[in-house]
Write a protein that holds these residues in place. Structure first.
Motif, PDB file in Angstrom:
ATOM      1  N   LEU A  42       0.829  -1.213   0.000  1.00  0.00           N
ATOM      2  CA  LEU A  42       0.000   0.000   0.000  1.00  0.00           C
ATOM      3  C   LEU A  42       0.861   1.260   0.000  1.00  0.00           C
ATOM      4  O   LEU A  42       0.539   2.245  -0.675  1.00  0.00           O
ATOM      5  N   ALA A  43       1.972   1.240   0.749  1.00  0.00           N
ATOM      6  CA  ALA A  43       2.871   2.396   0.768  1.00  0.00           C
ATOM      7  C   ALA A  43       3.547   2.578  -0.588  1.00  0.00           C
ATOM      8  O   ALA A  43       3.688   3.707  -1.089  1.00  0.00           O
ATOM      9  N   THR A  74      -5.886  -8.625   1.467  1.00  0.00           N
ATOM     10  CA  THR A  74      -4.800  -7.814   0.910  1.00  0.00           C
ATOM     11  C   THR A  74      -5.136  -7.391  -0.514  1.00  0.00           C
ATOM     12  O   THR A  74      -4.934  -6.230  -0.906  1.00  0.00           O
ATOM     13  N   VAL A  75      -5.655  -8.329  -1.295  1.00  0.00           N
ATOM     14  CA  VAL A  75      -6.084  -8.017  -2.663  1.00  0.00           C
ATOM     15  C   VAL A  75      -7.152  -6.927  -2.644  1.00  0.00           C
ATOM     16  O   VAL A  75      -7.091  -5.947  -3.391  1.00  0.00           O
ATOM     17  N   GLU A  76      -8.128  -7.078  -1.769  1.00  0.00           N
ATOM     18  CA  GLU A  76      -9.220  -6.104  -1.673  1.00  0.00           C
ATOM     19  C   GLU A  76      -8.696  -4.732  -1.273  1.00  0.00           C
ATOM     20  O   GLU A  76      -9.112  -3.701  -1.830  1.00  0.00           O
ATOM     21  N   ALA A  77      -7.762  -4.701  -0.316  1.00  0.00           N
ATOM     22  CA  ALA A  77      -7.212  -3.422   0.138  1.00  0.00           C
ATOM     23  C   ALA A  77      -6.448  -2.721  -0.983  1.00  0.00           C
ATOM     24  O   ALA A  77      -6.543  -1.493  -1.139  1.00  0.00           O
ATOM     25  N   ALA A  81      -7.478   0.832  -2.643  1.00  0.00           N
ATOM     26  CA  ALA A  81      -6.538   1.954  -2.627  1.00  0.00           C
ATOM     27  C   ALA A  81      -6.256   2.459  -4.034  1.00  0.00           C
ATOM     28  O   ALA A  81      -6.239   3.672  -4.283  1.00  0.00           O
ATOM     29  N   ALA A  82      -6.039   1.533  -4.967  1.00  0.00           N
ATOM     30  CA  ALA A  82      -5.727   1.938  -6.343  1.00  0.00           C
ATOM     31  C   ALA A  82      -6.864   2.733  -6.963  1.00  0.00           C
ATOM     32  O   ALA A  82      -6.640   3.754  -7.630  1.00  0.00           O
ATOM     33  N   HIS A 295       9.064   3.611  -0.135  1.00  0.00           N
ATOM     34  CA  HIS A 295       8.769   2.936  -1.399  1.00  0.00           C
ATOM     35  C   HIS A 295       9.838   1.871  -1.619  1.00  0.00           C
ATOM     36  O   HIS A 295      10.845   1.826  -0.906  1.00  0.00           O
ATOM     37  N   GLY A 296       9.622   1.008  -2.629  1.00  0.00           N
ATOM     38  CA  GLY A 296      10.554  -0.091  -2.870  1.00  0.00           C
ATOM     39  C   GLY A 296      11.445   0.083  -4.074  1.00  0.00           C
ATOM     40  O   GLY A 296      12.034  -0.899  -4.567  1.00  0.00           O
TER      41      GLY A 296
END
Length: 388
Positions: A42-43, A74-77, A81-82, A295-296
């Motif tokens: 999410l981040a 997790t998929v739903e979140a 968010a997107a 971020h990654g």
């Protein structure tokens, strides 16, 4: 594809086991902290959204790894968010790659409730002996059961098959492909087995533990595939992807038509606003970067005009529709991207078609994509990179 459209790719890096042919960024871990991963993704997503305001989200693709191992929450979140960061199109395509073992198939109802509306199922074969060679964690019977479950829960279902295995014959593959075409899906991904460097299959082949199918036999199987899928109304719209009209993967078309896409998660690549992005590959490094940087991202760099045009040509020629070479050159401020005299020679030899400045591979040409790209792509002098 409008200028404000955007695709989102989410990489889930974990698998139950590592397939010997796989060179994707996948990892086996004894335990996965789903909450920590949800927060990290999410981040990472929020970071991309901050840099890409004012876009419309056309697709989300959960790839891997094995994203059907994700907690549906997790998929739903991530979907929520997107679609909060970016307004979604009415017909947004949300795809998740899934393996067909019974544990993952049991999650299909929850994944559908989470918002997934398209599943890409990794069946790979209908033959138990071939599945054992590929070291898949499911049987043919489990594969058929998972496909039936997927078709019950999702509006759109695709599945993958791998062919041109050692000892494969036209009779064996045509029987399997005929069965695949009878199962009611409207999209198929049909990949020839390739021995990728660094995989366990590469080591095994080098040791002589098996002999890959020779190139002439593989080419004959490719031609057979093209003929059978075309006759069934599911022609190849891309080198390895087949669909009925209107059922193409809209997400993957964004890649091949060289549109912008945000890529989040370990090892994910992205392309936005003329820049390429690459996330940290190792899961632990990705998590550490998320805590440290928010971020990654491991690498981020601008794409110069020549690089971008070359990538667009490579991607565009994978499509049956081909690419408008002059429009692509104009897009990147270049005088051209192909040598038209060489294009015309390949048209005459039956490897390309040409309609004004749009070029496309023929069925014969698709067997020689890499060679044709080397023949027609213009090579710019280093000093040309500084122009503009």
């Amino acid at each position: 594809m409008s200028a404000d459209s955007l695709a989102l790719y989410v990489h889930w890096p974990f698998c139950v086991s590592k397939c010997p042919y796989c060179d994707f960024n996948s990892h086996v871990r004894d335990a996965i902290d789903q909450e920590a991963w949800r927060n990290a993704l999410l981040a990472d997503l929020a970071h991309e959204a901050q840099l890409l305001p004012g876009r419309r989200l056309t697709s989300i693709f959960f790839g891997g790894g094995t994203p059907s191992l994700m907690n549906p929450a997790t998929v739903e979140a991530l979907i929520a968010a997107a679609t909060t960061h970016w307004p979604a199109t009415d017909d947004i395509e949300i795809t998740l790659e899934a393996n067909p073992n019974s544990v993952e198939a049991a999650r299909f109802a929850d994944l559908a409730k989470a918002g997934v509306n398209r599943v890409s199922l990794g069946l790979q074969s209908f033959d138990d002996q071939a599945l054992a060679f590929l070291e898949r964690a499911h049987s043919a019977l489990e594969g058929f059961a998972a496909l039936e479950t997927a078709q019950r829960h999702f509006r759109r279902v695709s599945f993958d098959l791998i062919y041109a295995l050692p000892g494969d014959t036209e009779d064996r593959w045509s029987a399997m492909l005929a069965q695949a075409l009878s199962l009611g899906t409207r999209h198929l991904s049909l990949y020839q087995l390739t021995i990728e460097p660094g995989t366990r299959f590469a080591t095994m082949a080098a040791r002589g533990e098996f002999e890959p199918l020779d190139s002439d036999a593989a080419a004959a199987l490719y031609e057979l595939t093209d003929a059978m899928t075309s006759a069934a109304g599911m022609p190849a719209y891309e080198i390895s992807n087949h669909a009925r009209r209107g059922q193409e993967s809209r997400h993957n078309l964004t890649y091949w038509r060289y549109g912008d896409y945000a890529g989040i998660g370990p090892g994910a690549h992205g392309r936005r606003l003329g820049r390429r992005t690459v996330r940290h590959r190792k899961p632990e490094n990705f998590l550490a970067a998320g805590i440290r940087d928010g971020h990654g991202i491991a690498e981020e760099a601008p794409l110069d005009a020549v690089q971008a045009a070359d990538e667009a040509l490579v991607m565009g020629l994978r499509l049956r529709e081909g690419i408008d070479a002059q429009a692509t050159a104009d897009r990147f401020g270049l005088p051209g991207i192909v040598d038209w005299s060489r294009v015309d020679r390949l048209v005459a030899s039956g490897h390309l078609t040409r309609d004004h400045t749009r070029i496309a591979l023929t069925a014969r040409g698709r067997l020689l994509l890499d060679h044709i790209l080397g023949e027609i792509a213009l090579v710019f002098e280093p000093r040309a990179l500084a122009v503009g």
